[in-house]
Design an enzyme around this catalytic site. Sequence first.
Site, PDB file in Angstrom:
ATOM      1  N   GLN A 286      -3.787  -5.351   9.984  1.00 42.64           N
ATOM      2  CA  GLN A 286      -2.537  -5.576   9.263  1.00 42.64           C
ATOM      3  C   GLN A 286      -1.708  -6.657   9.938  1.00 42.64           C
ATOM      4  O   GLN A 286      -1.151  -7.528   9.270  1.00 42.64           O
ATOM      5  CB  GLN A 286      -1.743  -4.273   9.175  1.00 42.64           C
TER       6      GLN A 286
ATOM      7  N   LEU B 173      14.811  -4.529  10.433  1.00 45.72           N
ATOM      8  CA  LEU B 173      13.621  -3.958  11.069  1.00 45.72           C
ATOM      9  C   LEU B 173      12.807  -3.214  10.018  1.00 45.72           C
ATOM     10  O   LEU B 173      13.318  -2.341   9.320  1.00 45.72           O
ATOM     11  CB  LEU B 173      14.021  -2.992  12.191  1.00 45.72           C
ATOM     12  N   ASP B 174      11.520  -3.544   9.937  1.00 46.51           N
ATOM     13  CA  ASP B 174      10.587  -2.879   9.028  1.00 46.51           C
ATOM     14  C   ASP B 174       9.626  -2.039   9.875  1.00 46.51           C
ATOM     15  O   ASP B 174       8.711  -2.566  10.512  1.00 46.51           O
ATOM     16  CB  ASP B 174       9.824  -3.929   8.220  1.00 46.51           C
ATOM     17  N   ILE B 175       9.832  -0.713   9.899  1.00 43.41           N
ATOM     18  CA  ILE B 175       9.024   0.190  10.715  1.00 43.41           C
ATOM     19  C   ILE B 175       7.789   0.601   9.917  1.00 43.41           C
ATOM     20  O   ILE B 175       7.879   1.348   8.955  1.00 43.41           O
ATOM     21  CB  ILE B 175       9.815   1.451  11.121  1.00 43.41           C
TER      22      ILE B 175
ATOM     23  N   ILE C  57       0.705  -0.456  13.603  1.00 40.79           N
ATOM     24  CA  ILE C  57      -0.251   0.001  14.611  1.00 40.79           C
ATOM     25  C   ILE C  57      -1.678  -0.415  14.210  1.00 40.79           C
ATOM     26  O   ILE C  57      -2.643   0.080  14.771  1.00 40.79           O
ATOM     27  CB  ILE C  57      -0.161   1.528  14.828  1.00 40.79           C
TER      28      ILE C  57
ATOM     29  N   CYS D 155      -5.481  12.412  -4.794  1.00 36.93           N
ATOM     30  CA  CYS D 155      -4.059  12.138  -4.575  1.00 36.93           C
ATOM     31  C   CYS D 155      -3.330  11.935  -5.895  1.00 36.93           C
ATOM     32  O   CYS D 155      -2.202  12.404  -6.079  1.00 36.93           O
ATOM     33  CB  CYS D 155      -3.889  10.917  -3.679  1.00 36.93           C
TER      34      CYS D 155
ATOM     35  N   TYR E  69       0.863  -1.188   0.000  1.00 37.41           N
ATOM     36  CA  TYR E  69       0.000   0.000   0.000  1.00 37.41           C
ATOM     37  C   TYR E  69       0.895   1.232   0.000  1.00 37.41           C
ATOM     38  O   TYR E  69       0.826   2.089   0.864  1.00 37.41           O
ATOM     39  CB  TYR E  69      -0.911  -0.039   1.217  1.00 37.41           C
ATOM     40  N   SER E  70       1.760   1.289  -1.005  1.00 38.37           N
ATOM     41  CA  SER E  70       2.685   2.410  -1.190  1.00 38.37           C
ATOM     42  C   SER E  70       3.066   2.437  -2.659  1.00 38.37           C
ATOM     43  O   SER E  70       2.698   1.552  -3.424  1.00 38.37           O
ATOM     44  CB  SER E  70       3.927   2.257  -0.296  1.00 38.37           C
TER      45      SER E  70
END
Length: 393
Positions: A211, A181-183, A207, A363, A146-147
């Site tokens: 997901q 690490l995937d933030i 968060i 967008c 989703y990017s």
Amino acid sequence: MAGSADADNNIGKYRKISSQANTKPPSWLVQRLEGTGIKVNGPNPWDPQIHNRNFYRRVLLEGSLGAGESYMDGWWDCERLDGFFTRLMDRHIEKEITGRWIAVKHWLMTRLMNLQSVKRAFQVGEQHYDVGNDLYKAMLDPTMCYSCGYWHDAADLHAAQVAKLDLVCRKADIQAGEKVLDIGCGWGSFAEHAARHYQANVTGVTISKEQKKLASTRCNGLPVDIRLQDYRSLQGTFDKLVSIGMFEHVGQKNYDTYLGKAHELMDDDGIFVLHTIGKMESQLGTDPWIHKYIFPNGAIPSLTQISQACEPYFVIEDVHNFGPDYDRTLMSWLDEFNAAWPTLKSQYDERFYRMWTYYLQCCAGAFRSRNLQLFQLVLRKPGAGHRRYQSPR
């Protein structure tokens, strides 16, 4: 977002009375639209068709919030919203047609409050990312990215997303067995790709409860640990860090905290690939309609804001802007969403449909007009092994 007969009836009502209403645009709007190629109630697919004469006052008083809400309410339509927004933003008309008090109120909120505090961090997950995995499965490609996709050599959405994931892995120089690490891991697209194709051990944090649930399922059997956790509570040390499409939720008041935490978590010889939407200008806050309906508490950074925040912690080794690729990505999502709508509409009402298609197309217009950018930055600690960085792109 269950179906609502009342909402659908209200939308239909305004369309039916359009021929009876006096929808002639006021002179202030006609003057501002001069040179854009947009004509209110005009013949072109990007021309808005007004059904309710109260639309003009609503936009004058409330700006983008009033425009977006009145579209959701069926007060106006436009066959090609992406073309409408592109033409507006090409001439920066959206800055002139604005609700001053709404804009000032939003600016003050951003200035005086930390909208992305630990206490508020999970709000965007609950409102946006938890709206339904069925929706995102229908709209996104099989990677569940989703990017922005990377369309350099790609012919379709899936190829563009795989190319983006691989580009990030190569920029991070991920080696087998490394701790990554995937933030802001989303539905686990990068974690799965890095673990499966680069044999990395990946920890991903999100968060969003939905997901986490789906990411854990998709990465089952791989060396991947998906956590429901705010980045500020992370501990440990990692060889490489990646953050794809999460920095937009950090907020200006937390840039130092975020980058300081990344510095703390990363090995001294590590690499951090930061992928984020960016603005042309340094501003506080985000669009009021986007804030209310799509990404609560979001904040799009400028390259200047990112660079200044990096100064105490990182050397910026590489900056890659492929913002136009987001236009193509968003329009592909719109096509997929529209194709899936017959199977989704029993769960979501027409007002949601109008909100979602408005979001994707406004967008797309922002990226097409180059008002928004897509930045990928490669960050390293000063003196990281005295090893020269070679970009793989």
